[in-house]
Design a protein around this motif. Structure first.
Motif, short mmCIF file in Angstrom:
data_model
loop_
_atom_site.label_atom_id
_atom_site.label_comp_id
_atom_site.label_asym_id
_atom_site.label_seq_id
_atom_site.Cartn_x
_atom_site.Cartn_y
_atom_site.Cartn_z
N VAL A 1 0.89 -1.16 0.00
CA VAL A 1 0.00 0.00 0.00
C VAL A 1 0.92 1.21 0.00
CG1 VAL A 1 -1.78 1.28 1.24
CG2 VAL A 1 -1.85 -1.23 1.19
N LYS A 2 0.85 1.99 -1.09
CA LYS A 2 1.84 3.05 -1.31
C LYS A 2 1.15 4.38 -1.59
CE LYS A 2 5.81 4.16 -4.15
NZ LYS A 2 6.82 3.65 -5.05
N GLY A 3 1.56 5.40 -0.81
CA GLY A 3 1.07 6.74 -1.05
C GLY A 3 1.89 7.43 -2.12
N ALA A 4 1.56 8.69 -2.38
CA ALA A 4 2.26 9.48 -3.39
C ALA A 4 3.52 10.13 -2.83
CB ALA A 4 1.32 10.55 -3.94
N GLY A 5 3.77 9.93 -1.54
CA GLY A 5 4.92 10.52 -0.85
C GLY A 5 4.46 11.00 0.52
N ARG A 6 5.35 10.95 1.49
CA ARG A 6 4.90 11.29 2.84
C ARG A 6 4.50 12.75 3.01
NH1 ARG A 6 10.08 9.83 6.53
NH2 ARG A 6 11.64 10.93 5.35
N ASP B 1 5.27 -10.23 3.78
CA ASP B 1 5.47 -9.55 2.50
C ASP B 1 4.63 -8.29 2.33
OD1 ASP B 1 7.35 -11.44 1.58
OD2 ASP B 1 5.72 -12.82 1.06
N ALA B 2 3.92 -7.89 3.37
CA ALA B 2 3.13 -6.65 3.32
C ALA B 2 4.06 -5.45 3.49
CB ALA B 2 2.08 -6.64 4.42
N VAL B 3 3.81 -4.40 2.69
CA VAL B 3 4.60 -3.17 2.77
C VAL B 3 3.64 -2.00 2.78
CG1 VAL B 3 6.33 -1.72 1.64
CG2 VAL B 3 6.53 -4.21 1.51
N LEU B 4 3.88 -1.07 3.69
CA LEU B 4 3.14 0.19 3.77
C LEU B 4 4.17 1.29 3.60
CD1 LEU B 4 0.44 1.66 4.42
CD2 LEU B 4 1.07 1.48 6.85
N SER B 5 3.99 2.17 2.60
CA SER B 5 5.05 3.12 2.31
C SER B 5 4.56 4.44 1.75
CB SER B 5 6.06 2.51 1.32
OG SER B 5 5.49 2.42 0.03
N ASP B 6 5.45 5.43 1.84
CA ASP B 6 5.30 6.72 1.16
C ASP B 6 4.05 7.49 1.56
OD1 ASP B 6 7.68 6.73 -0.79
OD2 ASP B 6 6.79 4.76 -1.10
N LEU B 7 3.81 7.60 2.87
CA LEU B 7 2.67 8.35 3.37
C LEU B 7 2.94 8.83 4.79
CD1 LEU B 7 -0.22 5.92 4.37
CD2 LEU B 7 2.09 5.20 3.99
N THR B 8 2.09 9.72 5.27
CA THR B 8 2.12 10.17 6.65
C THR B 8 0.94 9.56 7.38
OG1 THR B 8 3.29 12.23 6.24
CG2 THR B 8 1.89 12.17 8.18
N ILE B 9 1.20 9.00 8.55
CA ILE B 9 0.20 8.41 9.42
C ILE B 9 0.09 9.33 10.63
CG2 ILE B 9 -0.31 6.41 10.88
CD1 ILE B 9 1.44 4.76 8.87
N THR B 10 -1.10 9.87 10.88
CA THR B 10 -1.26 10.82 11.97
C THR B 10 -2.62 10.65 12.64
OG1 THR B 10 -1.07 13.18 12.56
CG2 THR B 10 -2.21 12.68 10.51
N VAL C 1 10.93 -1.54 10.19
CA VAL C 1 10.66 -0.12 9.93
C VAL C 1 11.91 0.43 9.27
CG1 VAL C 1 10.18 2.13 10.97
CG2 VAL C 1 9.10 0.07 11.91
N ARG C 2 11.75 1.02 8.07
CA ARG C 2 12.90 1.51 7.31
C ARG C 2 12.67 2.93 6.82
NH1 ARG C 2 12.44 -3.88 4.45
NH2 ARG C 2 13.87 -5.21 5.59
N ARG C 3 13.67 3.78 7.00
CA ARG C 3 13.67 5.15 6.48
C ARG C 3 12.40 5.92 6.84
NH1 ARG C 3 15.12 1.72 2.53
NH2 ARG C 3 13.16 2.04 1.42
N CYS C 4 12.00 5.82 8.10
CA CYS C 4 10.80 6.50 8.58
C CYS C 4 11.16 7.60 9.56
CB CYS C 4 9.86 5.50 9.26
SG CYS C 4 9.13 4.32 8.12
N ALA D 1 8.01 6.47 5.44
CA ALA D 1 6.79 7.05 5.97
C ALA D 1 7.10 7.97 7.14
CB ALA D 1 5.84 5.94 6.43
N MET D 2 6.10 8.76 7.53
CA MET D 2 6.17 9.56 8.74
C MET D 2 5.02 9.11 9.64
SD MET D 2 5.86 13.65 9.42
CE MET D 2 7.31 13.98 8.45
#
Length: 142
Positions: free
Chosen positions: A51-56, A76-85, A131-134, A105-106
């Motif tokens: 599940v990939k956003g357009a960028g955090r 194998d699930a990946v959540l990336s490129d978004l902000t979670i708030t 968790v990578r590069r968050c 992500a943020m």
């Protein structure tokens, strides 16, 4: 979808994202457009999809302090490129990862309501969790 394709969530509604996740097969990417998505319940990702956003700075998922936003439970699930708030739960207010990866992500302004091993923004457990590069900031526990 036969796996390895892209499924787009076309509107800024949690139900559209949930439908895209439900229709995706292992290897697919669920692409979230730029914008803010309001969640009122946890979205569980229990299959090997991304599940990939357009960028955090462009895609934000906001729980309004009503719920945990995501739960990942497949290696194998990946959540990336978004902000979670704005997530809130007893532990891992933003995301709970028992298997899978959160990356690029943020996670901010989320809350755990218990102080024992809580993880305000992220609850991470299991050897298949990463968790990578968050950026993780301004999350709280009592």
């Amino acid at each position: 979808m036969l796996g390895g394709g892209t499924v787009s969530a076309k509107a800024e509604l949690q139900s559209d994202i949930a439908a895209a996740v439900a229709s995706a097969e292992a290897g697919d990417v669920v692409q979230l457009a730029a914008g803010e998505y309001a969640f009122s319940a946890t979205l569980t990702i229990s299959k090997g999809i991304t599940v990939k956003g357009a960028g955090r700075s462009l895609t934000t998922v906001n729980g309004g302090k009503a719920c945990r936003l995501f739960a990942l439970s497949n290696a194998d699930a990946v959540l990336s490129d978004l902000t979670i708030t704005g997530g809130k739960a007893t532990s891992g207010g933003g995301v709970k990862i028992t298997a899978g990866t959160l990356q690029d992500a943020m996670v901010q302004n989320c809350e755990a309501t218990t102080s024992e091993n809580a993880g305000g923004g992220i609850w991470l457990e299991g050897s298949q969790s990463a968790v990578r590069r968050c950026e993780v900031r301004d999350n709280t526990t009592p």
